[in-house]
Design an enzyme around this catalytic site. Structure first.
Site, PDB file in Angstrom:
ATOM      1  N   HIS A 120      -3.368  56.098  -7.907  1.00  0.00           N
ATOM      2  CA  HIS A 120      -4.584  55.289  -8.013  1.00  0.00           C
ATOM      3  C   HIS A 120      -4.165  53.852  -8.335  1.00  0.00           C
ATOM      4  O   HIS A 120      -2.960  53.550  -8.406  1.00  0.00           O
ATOM      5  CB  HIS A 120      -5.538  55.864  -9.057  1.00  0.00           C
ATOM      6  CG  HIS A 120      -4.884  56.159 -10.385  1.00  0.00           C
ATOM      7  ND1 HIS A 120      -4.326  55.180 -11.171  1.00  0.00           N
ATOM      8  CD2 HIS A 120      -4.675  57.329 -11.035  1.00  0.00           C
ATOM      9  CE1 HIS A 120      -3.839  55.728 -12.266  1.00  0.00           C
ATOM     10  NE2 HIS A 120      -4.014  57.035 -12.197  1.00  0.00           N
ATOM     11  N   HIS A 135      -1.287  53.191 -10.796  1.00  0.00           N
ATOM     12  CA  HIS A 135       0.087  53.309 -10.280  1.00  0.00           C
ATOM     13  C   HIS A 135       0.438  52.097  -9.411  1.00  0.00           C
ATOM     14  O   HIS A 135       1.561  51.595  -9.453  1.00  0.00           O
ATOM     15  CB  HIS A 135       0.227  54.560  -9.413  1.00  0.00           C
ATOM     16  CG  HIS A 135      -0.023  55.849 -10.123  1.00  0.00           C
ATOM     17  ND1 HIS A 135      -1.155  56.595  -9.913  1.00  0.00           N
ATOM     18  CD2 HIS A 135       0.719  56.526 -11.034  1.00  0.00           C
ATOM     19  CE1 HIS A 135      -1.099  57.690 -10.665  1.00  0.00           C
ATOM     20  NE2 HIS A 135       0.017  57.671 -11.355  1.00  0.00           N
TER      21      HIS A 135
END
Ligand code: PAF
Length: 284
Positions: A34, A37
């Site tokens: 997501h 990251h």
């Protein structure tokens, strides 16, 4: 972006880069990526010559009754996002590659007492599993810099301490938590929330903000503050796991006059356990 599933391939690809003096940035993940990251990858991209990410759902860090089996595995979507974000090499090993002798026979890293409290108390063995896989990944990739989200604050401290104690020659960078507009910290486990739980889930962040405000306002009755915070979480329909005000480096109850604090919380929804934290700097 190149992809490697074997340790040997990673070494063959990265050794010449390291020897040529190129700076290698590493983002270890368990996939289901997501924006949190991707913020790690963006930071690595901005600071390093070569960006390596790993996607590996590490069985060693899950307890027997935890969500290892249903942890979302979305490798192709993850690879597309990593390529788009400018990652150069994706390491996505199988269990046989990471644990060729089996989990029971694996040599393990034993973290310090930092790993015994908070999430470590609720998830015995979790941080030993994290430290062990991160140690292995560091030895495989041999990065100059490794990037971790501060959402997993305790993990970040455990990894930093391991790097110091085991003399890893690398820098660990903590990247700020990415949040939804309503404050909920991004997490792969948010996908396990029902729509109604999702609507109520920002209570964790709101409670941490309230605690931080109380501390900045001069309150030091930590136990009473933690108790009030737990009530707020319970009133929103979640089961509090822990809520704690601790020293930012020690994760122990703050000593008198300690100024760098962190408030951390964890709570259970029906099918997910969510964590969050906020650093708080207080006056005398
Ligand atoms: O934070 C995570 O996603 C994991 O704990 C890590 C660091 C990739 C180790 O498996």
């Amino acid at each position: 972006m190149e992809r490697a599933t074997r340790i040997e391939e990673v070494r063959r690809r990265l050794d010449p880069e390291r020897n040529a003096g190129r700076r290698i940035g590493f983002v270890p993940t368990m996939g289901n990526l997501h924006a949190g990251h991707l913020a790690l990858v963006a930071r690595a991209r901005a600071e390093c010559d070569l960006v390596v990410a790993s996607v590996y759902v590490n069985p060693l860090q899950f307890g027997a009754n935890e969500d290892f089996d249903r942890y979302p595995r979305t490798l192709e979507a993850d690879a597309a996002q990593l390529a788009e974000a400018g990652c150069d090499l994706l390491f996505c090993p199988r269990d046989e590659e990471m644990y060729p002798n089996g989990l029971a026979e694996q040599t393990r890293v034993v973290p310090t007492a930092l790993a015994e409290v908070l999430c470590g108390a609720s998830r015995p063995g979790h941080f030993a599993g994290v430290a062990t896989v991160v140690a292995k990944l560091f030895n495989i990739v041999r990065p100059h810099v490794a990037y971790f989200g501060t959402k997993d604050y305790q993990q970040l401290l455990v990894v930093r301490r391991m790097v110091e104690d085991l003399c890893y020659d690398l820098e660990v960078v903590g990247v700020p938590t990415v949040r939804e507009p309503d404050g909920l910290a991004l997490s792969s486990r948010n996908a396990f929330l029902t729509p109604d739980e999702r609507r109520r889930a920002p209570v964790l962040y709101q409670t941490l903000c309230w605690l931080a405000e109380q501390l900045r306002g001069g309150r030091r009755d930590f136990a009473a503050l933690e108790e009030e915070g737990r009530k707020r979480i319970a009133a929103a329909g979640f089961r509090p796991d822990y809520l704690a005000v601790v020293g930012a480096q020690t994760l122990a109850p703050p000593s008198p006059g300690e100024r760098e604090l962190v408030v951390l919380g964890a709570m259970y929804a029906q099918a997910a356990r969510l964590i969050d934290n906020l650093p708080v700097q207080v006056g005398d």
